[in-house]
Structure formats: structure tokens, C-alpha cells
Design a protein around this motif. Structure first.
Motif, mmCIF file in Angstrom:
data_model
loop_
_atom_site.group_PDB
_atom_site.id
_atom_site.type_symbol
_atom_site.label_atom_id
_atom_site.label_comp_id
_atom_site.label_asym_id
_atom_site.label_seq_id
_atom_site.Cartn_x
_atom_site.Cartn_y
_atom_site.Cartn_z
ATOM 1 N N LEU A 1 5.577 -4.824 13.712
ATOM 2 C CA LEU A 1 6.218 -5.114 12.087
ATOM 3 C C LEU A 1 5.360 -4.685 11.048
ATOM 4 O O LEU A 1 5.915 -4.063 10.014
ATOM 5 N N ILE A 2 4.125 -4.594 11.042
ATOM 6 C CA ILE A 2 3.071 -4.137 10.095
ATOM 7 C C ILE A 2 3.508 -2.736 9.905
ATOM 8 O O ILE A 2 3.405 -2.230 8.870
ATOM 9 N N ALA A 3 3.728 -2.066 11.098
ATOM 10 C CA ALA A 3 3.773 -0.324 11.114
ATOM 11 C C ALA A 3 5.108 -0.032 10.519
ATOM 12 O O ALA A 3 5.023 0.644 9.540
ATOM 13 N N PHE A 4 6.209 -0.938 10.781
ATOM 14 C CA PHE A 4 7.595 -0.609 10.285
ATOM 15 C C PHE A 4 7.467 -1.196 8.780
ATOM 16 O O PHE A 4 8.271 -0.543 7.896
ATOM 17 N N ARG A 5 6.880 -1.884 8.239
ATOM 18 C CA ARG A 5 6.652 -2.483 7.061
ATOM 19 C C ARG A 5 6.332 -1.456 6.042
ATOM 20 O O ARG A 5 6.541 -1.182 4.946
ATOM 21 N N PHE A 6 5.306 -0.524 6.830
ATOM 22 C CA PHE A 6 4.628 0.553 6.014
ATOM 23 C C PHE A 6 5.673 1.414 5.676
ATOM 24 O O PHE A 6 5.381 2.151 4.517
ATOM 25 N N LEU A 7 6.423 1.928 6.704
ATOM 26 C CA LEU A 7 7.640 2.901 6.568
ATOM 27 C C LEU A 7 8.640 2.301 5.537
ATOM 28 O O LEU A 7 9.118 3.285 4.788
ATOM 29 N N GLN A 8 9.005 1.125 5.616
ATOM 30 C CA GLN A 8 9.696 0.542 4.564
ATOM 31 C C GLN A 8 9.182 0.917 3.125
ATOM 32 O O GLN A 8 10.026 0.970 2.157
ATOM 33 N N ILE B 1 1.033 -1.183 -0.204
ATOM 34 C CA ILE B 1 -0.140 0.011 0.105
ATOM 35 C C ILE B 1 0.899 1.153 0.147
ATOM 36 O O ILE B 1 0.642 2.064 -0.763
ATOM 37 N N SER B 2 1.816 1.374 0.963
ATOM 38 C CA SER B 2 2.512 2.682 1.009
ATOM 39 C C SER B 2 3.642 2.575 -0.214
ATOM 40 O O SER B 2 3.847 3.544 -0.669
ATOM 41 N N PHE B 3 4.078 1.430 -0.680
ATOM 42 C CA PHE B 3 5.054 1.495 -1.866
ATOM 43 C C PHE B 3 4.277 2.087 -3.058
ATOM 44 O O PHE B 3 4.909 2.389 -3.959
ATOM 45 N N ALA B 4 2.923 1.437 -3.069
ATOM 46 C CA ALA B 4 2.342 2.073 -4.165
ATOM 47 C C ALA B 4 1.863 3.537 -4.367
ATOM 48 O O ALA B 4 2.146 4.425 -5.256
ATOM 49 N N LEU B 5 1.293 4.168 -3.039
ATOM 50 C CA LEU B 5 1.064 5.465 -3.082
ATOM 51 C C LEU B 5 2.008 6.467 -2.924
ATOM 52 O O LEU B 5 1.608 7.414 -3.614
ATOM 53 N N PHE B 6 3.032 6.400 -2.264
ATOM 54 C CA PHE B 6 4.111 7.004 -2.325
ATOM 55 C C PHE B 6 5.036 7.244 -3.452
ATOM 56 O O PHE B 6 5.559 8.437 -3.531
#
Length: 399
Positions: free
Chosen positions: A98-105, A53-58
Motif C-alpha cells: 500500500l505504501i509503495a503504490f501510494r508513492f506512485l499515486q 513525499i512523491s507528491f512534493a518532489l515530482f
């Protein structure tokens, strides 16, 4: 092929692979992460989905930034954030952290995905761009080939947390290469008209460009088929078919070998047939292969070797679809290549996220829902291509 051409392809490919490396390397660890953190399989998959999700949006952010600031500064920002977030993933004590930091990753990794494509467009168009893009894909494919195997070795000796320290090291290497080996391809004089307002206007222009959107969705549906496999294959191949994590890594890598090997023919085939015609033929064969796989498996012939053979052929042909659709989508948008690459990347991964979620709803531990998701993505790519890509003049000139 000049040395500088090859060096550029290697550097751009490695920068593009940093984000996917963080996906592919930890795939063999998904079952063990769930056991260690006390989480169900579908919750563990959220750590994968949050990254996507973050990989796509950012990518929508990095694209305009690369048009405004130049290509290198946003890469420094993104890859640096990726390295820091990797440490957070390594020390996570529960699945929510883990999910939160994966989002930042994912936020950081998005820079490495979107900006190298813009660099390709800065430097070349036409078949020459397709040749560079296919070489980039060759290096990029190192991730799904070596990452699962490397991940299995790291997990065996250091556990799943070692995977995230390994990707942090990969990010640091990427920063070193960026600072020492890659020249800025968008000089200051080309940035003078690039502002936030112009970026918004560029997005409006692109969203009204039927040809661009069509090509972006064709590539996105192709990528979706692979990411459906990526999200479900650890559970299908390890839990259902009984492979070990190392055996799974080899099985996963075979498809990547097929993808990058066939992709290297893009430049030659593009000169011979034209990029548009090449893409149309590749999409037809891709859809035929994946739909046939589902039909055969639905008839009860669902042994692992049968599925693996279809995937090997199908993902090989996909190696022609992805670079040609990307080059054609960016062909008419050189002045806003960063923004166009960003929107294309976001559409790719949003489409993939939707496909992954839908497939996960029907996942029952067997291979059939995964095969159905792959086949539907391929069929949708075929239908979009047949309905929208007409007799546009093939792009064959190299600049």
C-alpha cells in the motif's frame, strides 16, 4: 464574470483536487486500514507520508515539463499514472505494498497540483489572477468537504479498498474533462526557449529570488498547519474524542467550508487593500487564532467544541493567505510559470512533511501535540511575513 472564466476555474479546481481527493477520502479509513493489514498507527501514517513525499518532489519534474511540452501533455501523463496506481492501492495485501503504490499515486497526482497554477498565470495576472485562483480554491475545496463524507459512505458499503476504486473513477473523469474542455494555454511559440537546461537555470533564478522564496514559505507554512491537522485528526477525533467516521467527516468538512467561503473575498479585498497588505493582515489574524487555540487548550480547556471553533476561524483566514501568497509568488515569473509553480508546490509540501514528522514524534493520542504543531506553523508564517514582506507595491491591476 464570464462563463468561460467560471468553466476554467471549475476544470482547474477539479484537476487540482484529484490528488488531495486521494488523501481526504481515505482519512476516515486510517484506523480500519491498520486493523485490516495488521499495522500500527504510525506505520499506517507512512502511507500518507509516502504520498506527500512523491507528491512534493515530482512537482519539480512536471513544472519544467509543462513549460517544455505545454500544459496538457504532462497532465495526461500524471493523471493516467494516478489512475493505475489507485488500482494497485485497492488490491494491496499488506501495508508495504500500500505504501509503495501510494508513492506512485503521489507521483501522478503531482501533475494536477502544479500545472493548474501555471495555467492561471498563463491567462491572468494581478487581482484578476487572484480572483481566478480563489475560484479554483473554491472548487478545490470540494475535496476536503465531500471526500471524507464520500469516503465514509464508500467504506461503510465497500470497505477501505473501495476508496481507491472511487479515486480511480475521479481520475478518469479528470482525463475526460482535460481532453474535451481545457484548451492549451502555452502555445508552441512560447515553448521554443524552454529546455531542460533552461529549467535548471530557472530553478537557480528562483532559488536566488528572496521574494519568491519568502512567499512560497508563507504559503507552505499555512498549508503545513492544515496538513498537520489532516494527518493527526482521524486519531484525535475518532480515537480520543470518540467520534464515528461519519461524524469525523462532518467535523473535518466544516473547516473546508470556512476556508473556501472566506477565500472568495480575496478578489474584492485585494482590490480594496492591495494583495500584499491583505496577505499581511490575514497572516496576523491566522497566527493570533491558532496560537490562542494552543494556549487555551494548554490551560486545560481542551474540549472538542472549543478546538473546533478556533480551527473554523483560523482555517477561514487561511483561505485568504494561500491564494494571495501564490499569486504574488508567480507574479514576476510568467515566462517560467510552470517551473515556478513546481518549486513553490514542492516547498509547500516539503515544509508540510517536516511539520507532520515533527508533530508525529510527539503525538500521544491527545489533541495537544496536534494543536501545538498547528500553532507553531502559524507562528512561523507570522514571523517570516513580519521579517521579510515589506512595503512592496500592492498588486491591484487586472490583465
Amino acid at each position: 464574470m464570464t462563463t468561460s472564466f467560471l468553466r476554467t476555474a471549475i476544470i482547474l479546481g477539479l484537476l487540482s483536487a484529484i490528488g488531495p481527493f486521494a488523501i481526504d477520502m481515505y482519512l476516515p479509513a486510517l484506523p480500519s486500514i491498520g486493523k485490516d493489514l495488521g499495522a500500527e498507527n504510525h506505520v499506517v501514517q507512512l502511507s500518507l507520508l509516502s504520498f506527500f513525499i512523491s507528491f512534493a518532489l515530482f512537482q519539480l519534474v512536471y513544472g519544467p515539463l509543462s513549460d517544455i511540452w505545454g500544459r496538457k501533455a504532462p497532465l495526461y501523463l500524471g493523471i493516467g499514472l494516478f489512475a493505475v496506481a489507485s488500482i494497485g492501492c485497492a488490491v494491496a495485501s499488506d501495508i508495504e505494498t500500500l505504501i509503495a503504490f501510494r508513492f506512485l499515486q503521489g507521483i501522478g497526482g503531482a501533475a494536477g497540483m502544479v500545472i493548474p497554477r501555471a495555467v492561471v498565470r498563463d491567462m491572468h495576472t494581478g487581482v484578476q489572477a487572484a480572483r481566478l485562483m480563489s475560484l479554483l480554491m473554491l472548487v478545490f475545496s470540494i475535496s476536503p468537504i465531500l471526500a471524507p463524507l464520500t469516503g465514509s459512505a464508500v467504506i461503510e458499503f465497500y470497505g477501505w479498498r473501495g476508496v481507491f476504486y472511487a479515486v480511480m473513477i475521479a481520475a478518469i473523469i479528470g482525463l475526460i474533462l482535460l481532453s474535451t474542455q481545457l484548451e492549451e494555454t502555452r502555445p508552441k511559440e512560447h515553448r521554443s526557449d524552454s529546455t531542460v537546461a533552461s529549467a535548471m537555470a530557472a530553478y537557480r533564478l528562483l532559488l536566488g529570488d528572496r521574494n519568491f522564496l519568502t512567499l512560497a514559505f508563507i504559503g507552505g507554512l499555512g498549508i503545513s498547519s492544515f496538513l498537520v491537522y489532516l494527518a493527526n485528526s482521524p486519531f484525535v477525533l475518532i480515537d480520543h474524542y470518540g467520534l464515528t467516521p461519519t461524524q469525523y467527516s462532518f467535523a473535518f468538512s466544516i473547516n473546508a467550508v470556512s476556508f473556501f467561503a472566506v477565500s472568495q473575498a480575496t478578489g474584492w479585498l485585494g482590490e480594496r487593500f492591495g494583495l500584499v497588505r491583505l496577505m499581511r493582515m490575514a497572516v496576523i489574524l491566522f497566527a493570533l487564532t491558532m496560537v490562542s487555540m494552543f494556549v487555551v487548550m494548554n490551560l486545560g480547556i481542551n474540549q472538542l467544541p472549543v478546538m473546533a471553533a478556533f480551527l473554523f476561524v483560523g482555517y477561514g483566514v487561511l483561505g485568504l493567505v494561500i491564494p494571495t501568497s501564490a499569486v504574488l509568488a508567480l507574479e514576476d515569473h510568467g515566462e517560467i510559470a510552470g517551473t515556478a509553480s513546481a518549486l513553490m508546490g514542492t516547498l509547500h509540501f516539503v515544509t508540510s512533511a517536516v511539520a507532520m514528522v515533527i508533530t508525529s514524534i510527539f503525538f500521544d493520542g491527545t489533541a495537544l501535540p496536534m494543536a501545538a504543531g498547528i500553532a507553531l506553523c502559524a507562528l512561523a508564517a507570522f514571523l517570516v511575513t513580519q521579517a521579510t514582506i515589506g512595503r512592496r507595491r500592492p498588486v491591484v491591476a487586472a490583465e
